[in-house]
Design a protein around this motif. Structure first.
Motif, short mmCIF file in Angstrom:
data_model
loop_
_atom_site.label_atom_id
_atom_site.label_comp_id
_atom_site.label_asym_id
_atom_site.label_seq_id
_atom_site.Cartn_x
_atom_site.Cartn_y
_atom_site.Cartn_z
N LEU B 470 -18.81 35.25 1.04
CA LEU B 470 -18.17 36.01 2.11
C LEU B 470 -16.67 35.77 2.10
CD1 LEU B 470 -20.70 35.65 5.08
CD2 LEU B 470 -20.38 37.57 3.54
N GLU B 471 -16.28 34.51 1.88
CA GLU B 471 -14.85 34.21 1.87
C GLU B 471 -14.16 34.89 0.68
OE1 GLU B 471 -13.73 30.04 1.85
OE2 GLU B 471 -11.65 30.60 1.49
N ALA B 472 -14.81 34.82 -0.47
CA ALA B 472 -14.23 35.43 -1.68
C ALA B 472 -14.00 36.92 -1.45
CB ALA B 472 -15.16 35.22 -2.87
N GLN B 473 -14.95 37.58 -0.80
CA GLN B 473 -14.81 39.02 -0.57
C GLN B 473 -13.66 39.32 0.39
OE1 GLN B 473 -18.81 41.13 -0.13
NE2 GLN B 473 -19.46 39.04 -0.46
N GLN B 474 -13.47 38.42 1.36
CA GLN B 474 -12.36 38.61 2.29
C GLN B 474 -11.02 38.53 1.54
OE1 GLN B 474 -12.50 39.31 5.70
NE2 GLN B 474 -10.33 39.69 5.34
N ILE B 475 -10.89 37.55 0.64
CA ILE B 475 -9.65 37.42 -0.13
C ILE B 475 -9.43 38.66 -1.00
CG2 ILE B 475 -8.41 36.03 -1.84
CD1 ILE B 475 -10.07 33.63 -0.89
N ILE B 476 -10.53 39.11 -1.61
CA ILE B 476 -10.43 40.28 -2.49
C ILE B 476 -9.97 41.49 -1.70
CG2 ILE B 476 -11.78 41.91 -3.86
CD1 ILE B 476 -13.50 39.36 -4.65
N ARG B 477 -10.48 41.62 -0.49
CA ARG B 477 -10.07 42.74 0.35
C ARG B 477 -8.57 42.66 0.63
NH1 ARG B 477 -7.15 43.48 4.98
NH2 ARG B 477 -7.60 45.52 5.84
#
Lengths: 301, 517
Positions: B470-477
């Motif tokens: 979930l955190e990785a996806q937030q950074i990617i966003r």
């Protein structure tokens, strides 16, 4: 022998006519063309097209890439006479802008093949011998490859785009011009007026450009007029298979190709560009036929 | 009296004519409905948009090939329609330690060439897969030295480091088990002479046109009701729909968005739609200026109205994507804040980046109608912030090579999280070690994302893994290497007499359950 004589007679007539009536040969051609109703009809359509192409910026109601994603697939109505396409663009405007591309491709491609083919044909016909053999055998090789296939391979090699399409379509029809010019050069080369020009010391370049080419113009013009139609059709074909003009440029063939996937639900997207292609080709053919009749000395009364 | 006679002959003649016409009408109608032979019909004709490249599992990993080879091969473990792990060729498995699994194979399983399945075939298959450039990424967690044949029906598979989604990877259709003898005997031709343990075997391959599969008599599982499957290669979506309507085809894959309502409205047809696990995205080459500037990437995200684009291009099929992972994949972050359509904000960001006058760039796409349409609309919308885009449609092979080598500016591509595990949907696309052909064609690199993806890969505890992802996806966003575009929907059209067909989220649907009614 007798053939050569009648030919001579004809050319004599041709050259003597303007002297008598003080009329340029082109005026006579124009007079006889004017009598041909269908040719005039074709000419008028082409003039309208040229007018559209030149003034597209003023007469098109919308820009060719004015997308309105909320107004997709509208059938013809008072705001959009030809309806809108899958991106909500006005089809009428795109057809008008498309005339620009089609005419450009038509004329420039024919120009390329006419000048290259004409020059090669003239050289081959005038010098004969080895030169003739080399050039014409090369033309035979080109002729052996189907035109559209050749165009596809050239575009595939050079990459799609307006410029490359014109080159590809142009190269494909070089041989036909070379053959036509060579044939008429061969028939003119040995006539007296060329001999006369040689006698007064004109060089080969001058003889070819000032004496031979003008006298072999008639068949070239006919071929070119019909050739424009062929070139427009080839370019549309290339665009249809995605190798031609790239989006968002409104090319009729490409528009037809886009419309194809909506054919069963929205007829108007493919219909109007298709009609535009059809009418243009029809007009060019009528004009070409008329020109052939007008330029044919045998049909002169 | 006379007139009456004449009238009578006329009427009777007309009656005969009408009868003939009606009779003709019926006879021509009958075959087109395709229902007459329902009781005897044992061939299912399936149409997809391209021909298989090879039926050697290790020679390709494209959708068209996998859809055929799914019927021919079987995997050690399998995934059902909910992506849960079920038994396959292995009847049971236990984790011996953090690294190693032990699999018990089903006994008496026959390959199409008559050979019996043994643990040696498993070892041979996995070793061969590890050497393949096409599918190595699916099995590369496995340690080649750690594949151990215990006895004929027992095999141990070890990974180089703890690898949570190993079973999902072994269930991937590319990890199907091959027969060693068949592969060695066929040599170079194996792609045309596939041998598996599946319910169907290759009967005839008319290259470029169709593939015919025949029922395998010695199949170890439940025998399918149909005898033959024919895969037809029909590139044009509309042509597939017409084929289905006329009854020439029984099942069509990838229904064109324009045809959805047509199939739904036809009583003879049924439409099957399910969320798929693949997503389409627009991305940038982060190695190139100005896309190395996060403000430019964000500006572009703000400048495009993606919801409207998706609506216009896909016409209600699928959904606008909210993140890098489709909603149906476990661990996908659907709470990411969308950029939204805000041209002013975009202009501001462009100005901050020193590019208020815009720039020129190109966008690459392959010859896929919907992607070409997206490119054309993007081209139009990016004009608003002064970016002039040239659309370049490329041939698939050249497109993949070019984007892997980093020759592109912007591009449109899709990714299927075929294992249903976020590791497969994120690691190859965003990890620094996966730059280029492995999947990270954006050349995105972020130390924190690398760290999170590494952790997610080796951690076994699902809730902890979910946190990392979930955190990785937030950074990617926030870093915006992508413009999230579209979550695909699996769309198939069926004749109404076709029963037993269910979508598999990975896109490779089982056909051995199909029958006619």
């Amino acid at each position: 022998m007798s053939n050569a004589k009648t030919l001579q007679k004809q050319t004599l007539e041709k050259t003597s006519q303007p002297a008598k009536k003080k009329r340029s040969p082109w005026v006579t051609v124009w007079m006889s063309l004017k009598k041909n109703k269908s040719a005039m009809f074709g000419l008028i359509i082409i003039l309208i097209l040229i007018f559209c192409a030149l003034t597209a910026d003023f007469i098109a109601p919308y820009g060719f890439d004015d997308q309105d994603l909320m107004a997709r697939f509208q059938t013809p109505n008072s705001k959009h006479w030809f309806g809108t396409d899958n991106f909500g663009r006005d089809i009428l405007s795109r057809v008008i802008y498309g005339s620009r591309i089609s005419l450009q491709v038509g004329f420039i491609a024919v120009g390329i093949s006419m000048f290259t083919g004409g020059a090669l044909g003239a050289i081959a016909g005038y010098y004969g011998g080895k030169m003739d053999n080399v050039i014409m055998r090369f033309m035979d090789i080109l002729l052996a490859i189907p035109g559209i296939l050749l165009a596809i391979s050239i575009v595939a090699a050079l990459g799609p785009g307006l410029q490359n399409v014109m080159i590809a379509v142009g190269i494909g029809s070089i041989p036909s011009y070379a053959r036509i010019v060579r044939a008429s050069v061969l028939s003119i080369r040995d006539q007296e007026f060329i001999e006369a020009a040689k006698a007064v010391g004109a060089n080969d370049f001058r003889i070819i450009t000032k004496h031979i080419i003008p006298n072999s113009m008639a068949p070239i013009i006919v071929q070119a007029t019909l050739g424009v139609a062929g070139a427009i059709l080839s370019a549309a074909g290339l665009s249809f298979i995605g190798l031609g003009i790239q989006p968002p440029t409104p090319e009729w063939g490409a528009m037809l190709s886009t419309g194809r996937q909506f054919l069963r639900d929205h007829w108007h997207i493919a219909t109007f560009p298709g009609l535009a292609i059809m009418i243009t080709i029809f007009a060019l053919n009528l004009l070409g036929d008329g020109l052939r009749d007008a330029l044919d000395p045998r049909l002169k009364s | 009296m006379k007139i009456n006679k004449k009238l009578l002959t006329l009427v009777s003649l007309m009656l005969v004519l009408v009868l003939v016409a009606v009779g003709c009408g019926k006879t021509t109608d009958a075959p087109s409905t395709g229902d007459t032979g329902a009781s005897t019909k044992d061939t299912v004709i399936v149409a997809q948009n391209s021909d298989a490249k090879s039926l050697d599992l290790h020679a390709t990993n494209d959708n068209a090939s996998s859809r055929v080879s799914k019927q021919i091969y079987e995997t050690l473990v399998s995934q059902n329609e909910k992506m849960e792990i079920k038994e396959g060729l292995a009847t049971s498995w236990v984790a011996i330690d953090d690294l190693t699994y032990e699999f018990k194979l089903k006994e008496g399983v026959k390959f199409h060439n008559g050979e019996e399945l043994t643990a040696n075939d498993v070892k041979f298959t996995l070793t061969r897969a590890l050497e393949s450039s096409h599918v190595a990424h699916i099995v590369d967690a496995i340690d080649a030295e750690g594949i151990e044949v215990v006895d004929n029906y027992t095999v141990r598979i070890a990974t180089k480091e703890p690898f949570a989604p190993i079973l999902a990877h072994l269930a991937h259709s590319a990890a199907g088990i091959l027969n060693e003898k068949a592969v060695t005997e066929a040599g170079e031709d194996y792609g045309q002479k596939p041998v598996g343990t599946g319910p169907f075997m290759l009967d005839k391959w008319n290259t470029g046109d169709s593939i015919e599969l025949a029922r395998f008599a010695d199949y170890h599982g439940t025998a399918p009701k149909i005898e033959k499957i024919v895969f037809r290669n029909i590139a044009e979506g509309t042509s597939r729909t017409i084929g289905l309507e006329t009854g020439d085809l029984d099942i069509i894959y990838d229904v064109a968005p324009t045809d959805v309502s047509r199939i739904e409205g036809d009583d003879n047809l049924q439409l099957l739609r399910d969320d798929a696990i693949s997503t389409t995205y627009v991305s940038f080459n982060l190695n190139k200026a100005p896309f190395n500037d996060v403000r430019v990437r964000q500006a572009i995200n703000y400048a495009v109205n993606m919801d409207l684009i998706v609506e216009a291009v896909y016409q209600g099929v699928g959904k606008p994507a909210k993140g890098p992972l489709p909603a149906s994949v476990w661990g996908s972050n659907q709470d990411l804040q969308p950029y939204g359509h805000d041209v002013e904000k975009a202009k501001e960001l462009m100005k901050e980046a020193g590019l208020e006058n815009g720039f020129k760039t190109t966008i690459w796409t392959n010859d896929n109608q919907q992607r070409m349409d997206i490119a054309e609309i993007l081209q139009n919308q990016l004009k608003d912030i002064g970016i002039e885009v040239e659309v370049k449609v490329m041939e698939w092979g050249a497109y993949l090579d070019g984007t892997a080598a980093g020759e592109h500016d912007m591009f449109i591509l899709g990714w299927g999280t075929v294992t249903g595990d976020p590791n497969y949907g994120l690691y190859p696309l965003f990890h620094t070690s996966a730059h280029g052909a492995a999947g990270n064609r954006s050349f995105f690199s972020n130390p924190r994302v690398d760290e999170l993806l590494d952790k997610g890969k080796v951690t076994i505890d699902p809730s902890e893994r979910e946190k990392y992802y979930l955190e990785a996806q937030q950074i990617i966003r926030d870093e915006a290497p992508w413009i999230f575009t579209w979550d695909r929907e699996e769309l198939s059209g069926l004749r109404s007499n076709v029963k037993g067909f269910v979508h598999h989220p990975a896109g490779h649907h089982a056909l051995w359950t199909v029958y006619f009614e």
